[in-house]
Write a protein that holds these residues in place. Structure first.
Motif, short mmCIF file in Angstrom:
data_model
loop_
_atom_site.label_atom_id
_atom_site.label_comp_id
_atom_site.label_asym_id
_atom_site.label_seq_id
_atom_site.Cartn_x
_atom_site.Cartn_y
_atom_site.Cartn_z
N GLU A 278 -7.80 90.92 156.51
CA GLU A 278 -8.65 90.41 155.44
C GLU A 278 -9.99 91.16 155.46
O GLU A 278 -10.55 91.41 156.53
N VAL A 279 -10.47 91.54 154.28
CA VAL A 279 -11.68 92.34 154.18
C VAL A 279 -12.80 91.48 153.60
O VAL A 279 -12.65 90.90 152.51
N LEU A 280 -13.92 91.39 154.34
CA LEU A 280 -15.07 90.58 153.90
C LEU A 280 -16.25 91.49 153.57
O LEU A 280 -16.58 92.38 154.35
N GLY A 281 -16.85 91.25 152.42
CA GLY A 281 -18.04 92.01 152.06
C GLY A 281 -19.22 91.08 151.85
O GLY A 281 -19.14 90.14 151.07
N TYR A 282 -20.31 91.32 152.57
CA TYR A 282 -21.52 90.49 152.41
C TYR A 282 -22.72 91.29 152.91
O TYR A 282 -22.55 92.40 153.39
#
Lengths: 372, 372
Positions: A278-282
């Motif tokens: 899973e790829v998280l962008g923040y």
């Protein structure tokens, strides 16, 4: 090495030893009506000397800028034992080269910071926090511009998270609630203002929220009504890293990319990895700083091979930075070429050899061995 | 070398060549809704490359800080012809040493700046200017602290002048009027606010003025009612240098001293010189930057001998800077020891030899010949 040496309470200039813990300094200057120009999740344990050596960024960067602008003076011990006294408390001094900057962010590889003087901004009385949602990344960008325009001088944070981050935070962080549970949105933005006038600041933030909703930039939004609600908003943003770790394995990247392209790497990475992770962008959208976390149940060399060197090559092609605020250390010293030109790396190596010819200060870090 | 290369109008990041005139850049970014982070009297003729090479300060320093905090990237040509590409537009980049700082304020002696990227703050809609008088220097200091507290994030200038400056300005500047002619005061202060909300900003400034009068910090004061009145206030402050020249001879000093002691040197100098010359004290009080102008009808070696080296020795004893924003150049290169330790000067010389072994870049400037 943890003493406060002096505090000038007209100009807000703190002079202290390098071993002071950031949170202790914060408490000290807040009692005098000022705040530290930087604030980090690790404030309870990190030392100001380390903050300076690593050029720490953090949550107040959008408002108060980098340590290169806030540090006024340093005392540094060089590799040959020389004590380099640059410990002035002056805001302006154009006599010769401003050497202190060499030691800010060089990760202790050119000298050991022992004393510091730093400018602390006046503490302002009013803080407001809003939690907003956007339907697409373009709206997040437009919202940032609108916030700079209409909140102007009181804007103190503009943080963004994609919905993968929120889902993970809700799943893994105890006692945290989604402030906008009505329907799932693609992006969430935390906006904070800090100013000196409670009622006018709040009016400004409310007007900004209303206008942004009318303009279709914001899908939904809420302004914290008390400190506990504001803390909950911040807990979500600050807890993403903690929530990521609970999944199992996390591959973390700290990238600087122009705001326009900043989310492209998140989407490209998602395509590359498919169901494998899973790829998280923040991150700190206002500073063009993306935290890219890739999480999976366990470490897997195949996943890593899909991520690296792609993530570095992509960032390099955009003239971005492969380490916005975390530094290079041991793990990324060999990767400096992705963000710096060969001529710049060569000059860094010459300066390292000039200041530390025997390579005794933090060896193997920051610079590739091949140039030393 | 006077082209604008790009402008990122979400983040306010300007990239241009070094030969652009500051005023042209100001006009360009203002049309995009931003302002340059620096403003100088010489803006109509000075080049941005020169501003960076001399680390120019100016009138917006108190609000937006130094160029070390605002310059994001540089392209520099080194003495051996190498083009050093550090022209990023990133707000955060912790990959290796931040070399650009070596070239900010080194007066062209380490390399020639050819391209620049700089962060420009959002243009705010509301500016207000007040002209105040104080009966003593202690009140000026207390007023500065009060301004930081109650004007907070909208404070954009805090300039002070003693009555000798005002008298001279009234005598020698055409079309300028004393905004507070009722009675002679010892000190005058110009306070400017810049913010995003006209009515709330003005209310804040009025409340600050009222409270300061009640507290006895301010003897009298007036807020500009229109642009022409505001310009008149600024014309007095900016015209002091011009008025000084009209007397005949001017000995100019640009000193950084802690605010507490900043006016002591003016008074001591007045005692030393008696009737031989007039001593003017003014400057950017909010930045601890004193402009000390000593005027007499003609140049006189006896007057100079009374001033120097006393002014440097006094400043050095206070750990001040003998050149706050003007640099060292040719005239003060040999005087660097008054503000920098021998170890620091030695390291500057080593860096100069590393980058320019043949001393072809701006020779005889910045550093004393004895260390090269």
């Amino acid at each position: 090495m943890n003493k406060i040496i002096s505090f000038d309470n007209v100009n807000g200039i703190l002079t202290c030893e390098a071993g002071c813990v950031l949170e202790n300094l914060s408490t000290f200057v807040e009692n005098e009506g000022f705040i530290m120009p930087l604030d980090l999740g690790a404030k309870g344990s990190c030392h100001i000397g380390g903050n300076i050596s690593t050029n720490a960024g953090g949550l107040r960067f959008i408002r108060y800028g980098s340590l290169h602008g806030n540090v006024l003076g340093l005392e540094v011990v060089l590799a040959d034992g020389t004590i380099l006294d640059m410990l002035t408390t002056l805001r302006k001094d154009n006599t010769g080269y401003d050497l202190k900057h060499l030691f800010i962010g060089s990760e202790g590889s050119l000298g050991v910071v022992t004393k510091i003087s730093v400018l602390t901004p006046a503490k302002l009385s009013s803080t407001n926090v809003a939690f907003l949602s956007c339907n697409d990344y373009t709206s997040c960008q437009k919202l940032l511009l609108a916030a700079r325009r209409s909140l102007g001088e009181i804007l103190s944070a503009f943080e963004f998270m994609d919905h993968h981050c929120i889902d993970l935070a809700m799943q893994h962080l105890e006692g945290v609630q989604n402030p906008l549970p009505a329907s799932p949105y693609k992006f969430y933005v935390l906006v904070e203002t800090t100013g000196s006038d409670e009622s006018s600041d709040k009016t400004k933030l409310e007007a900004f929220l209303l206008r942004s909703m009318e303009d279709g930039l914001v899908a939904d939004g809420v302004i914290a009504q008390d400190i506990s609600q504001a803390s909950n908003f911040w807990r979500i943003r600050e807890g993403i890293s903690e929530a990521s770790v609970k999944v199992g394995a996390v591959y973390k990247y700290d990238l600087s990319i122009t705001v326009e392209k900043l989310y492209d790497i998140v989407e490209e990475m998602r395509c590359r990895l498919g169901d494998n992770a899973e790829v998280l962008g923040y991150g700190h959208l206002g500073d063009g700083n993306l935290h890219l976390n890739i999480v999976s149940s366990k470490y897997d060399d195949n996943i890593l091979a899909q991520i690296e060197p792609f993530v570095y090559e992509w960032t390099s092609a955009q003239r971005g930075s492969i380490s916005a605020e975390h530094g290079l250390g041991l793990m990324k010293a060999e990767k400096i070429h992705y963000s710096k030109s060969p001529e710049a790396v060569q000059l860094m190596a010459s300066i390292k050899k000039l200041l530390d010819p025997k390579s005794i200060l933090n060896p193997y870090k920051v610079l590739p061995q091949s140039v030393l």
